[in-house]
Design an enzyme around this catalytic site. Sequence first.
Site, PDB file in Angstrom:
ATOM      1  CG  HIS A 168     -42.784  29.952  56.359  1.00  0.00           C
ATOM      2  ND1 HIS A 168     -42.106  28.855  56.848  1.00  0.00           N
ATOM      3  CD2 HIS A 168     -43.936  30.020  57.056  1.00  0.00           C
ATOM      4  CE1 HIS A 168     -42.824  28.282  57.785  1.00  0.00           C
ATOM      5  NE2 HIS A 168     -43.936  28.962  57.945  1.00  0.00           N
TER       6      HIS A 168
ATOM      7  CG  HIS B  76     -41.386  30.861  61.349  1.00  0.00           C
ATOM      8  ND1 HIS B  76     -42.065  31.828  60.648  1.00  0.00           N
ATOM      9  CD2 HIS B  76     -42.198  29.779  61.377  1.00  0.00           C
ATOM     10  CE1 HIS B  76     -43.243  31.363  60.267  1.00  0.00           C
ATOM     11  NE2 HIS B  76     -43.352  30.118  60.690  1.00  0.00           N
TER      12      HIS B  76
ATOM     13  NE  ARG C  85     -48.448  24.605  59.361  1.00  0.00           N
ATOM     14  CZ  ARG C  85     -47.613  25.056  60.323  1.00  0.00           C
ATOM     15  NH1 ARG C  85     -47.188  26.304  60.271  1.00  0.00           N
ATOM     16  NH2 ARG C  85     -47.230  24.283  61.298  1.00  0.00           N
TER      17      ARG C  85
ATOM     18  CG  ASP D 197     -43.707  25.732  59.982  1.00  0.00           C
ATOM     19  OD1 ASP D 197     -43.811  26.893  60.412  1.00  0.00           O
ATOM     20  OD2 ASP D 197     -44.183  25.356  58.886  1.00  0.00           O
TER      21      ASP D 197
HETATM   22  C1  SIN Z   1     -47.084  29.665  58.985  1.00  0.00           C
HETATM   23  O1  SIN Z   1     -47.181  28.485  58.688  1.00  0.00           O
HETATM   24  O2  SIN Z   1     -46.150  30.083  59.655  1.00  0.00           O
HETATM   25  C2  SIN Z   1     -48.127  30.637  58.465  1.00  0.00           C
HETATM   26  C3  SIN Z   1     -47.954  30.845  57.017  1.00  0.00           C
HETATM   27  C4  SIN Z   1     -48.962  31.813  56.442  1.00  0.00           C
HETATM   28  O3  SIN Z   1     -49.933  32.148  57.126  1.00  0.00           O
HETATM   29  O4  SIN Z   1     -48.786  32.226  55.308  1.00  0.00           O
END
Ligand code: SIN
Length: 290
Positions: free
Chosen positions: A265, A117, A280, A119
Amino acid sequence: MEQFALDAIERLTTRPREDGTSFTVDPLTPVLGAEVSGLDLTKELTPEQTADIKRAFLAHHVLVFRDQQLTDEDHKRFAALFGPLHPVAAPVDGSDPYILEISADKDSRAVAGNGWHADGTADAEPSLGSMLHLTRIPEAGSGGDTLFANMHLAYDMLSPAMKTFLEGLTAVHDGALPWKGQTPPAGYEIPRNEHPVVVRHPETGRKLLFVNGPYTSHIVQLSRGESDAVLEMLYAHIARTHLLHCRVRWQPGTLVFWDNRCVQHHAVWDYYPHSRYGRRIAVDGTRPTA
Ligand code: SIN
């Protein structure tokens, strides 16, 4: 395989400076990701360091910084070098509106981002990028890697006929899709926006594929059956073409900054029942345009 263009932007390896502020940028693969060494993100970066990091970000799309013992303020200060901070979509009551906790343990039934996906693409202006700082990695000492995929190359590797077909198409990105089976928090206004299927990176102008499984509901100009088939083909192309990918193996204190405009990612949940924790912060982006 069709001939495809590798990154058009000059790669940055080492920028020696006599004042001791130089750092190194070592590519993870020829097409995606780089590890940056020699920077302490608890300190303010010089304008020259900031300019070099921005260049490296545009060239490599995913930057990995190791051994960073950051406070939330350090994390926010580094993120703010790239633009205004992007608020968390559905913040937990009382939490910092700019910090998303990424957390999994033995009681988790799902984890954030366990599938390819980008974000928040249902937003009118999805984020420019995200910076995830992990402080806890699975106790087993392995697992919990994050995979990244280069959407410029995903586009470049399509056949000329498929590129022509996709040009001019638009897709609906629906923020309700990731909540299927769950109730979004009260007051959360679910975003739904139409974006071109092929967009240009706002800073480099380079084309890229802009559809992803969790958010893209359908391609507007096709019937439902056609749209499902085309999207499924594109998602299989993204997931199965390993040439597009790089893998980040986390350590406590690793910070990864990815360009959400041109990278997808996948946070691999292969470590249950172990725990993983990080914070994050995202940076505001602009409306994707063809
Ligand atoms: C995400 O931002 O989708 C999670 C990324 C992660 O946990 O590595």
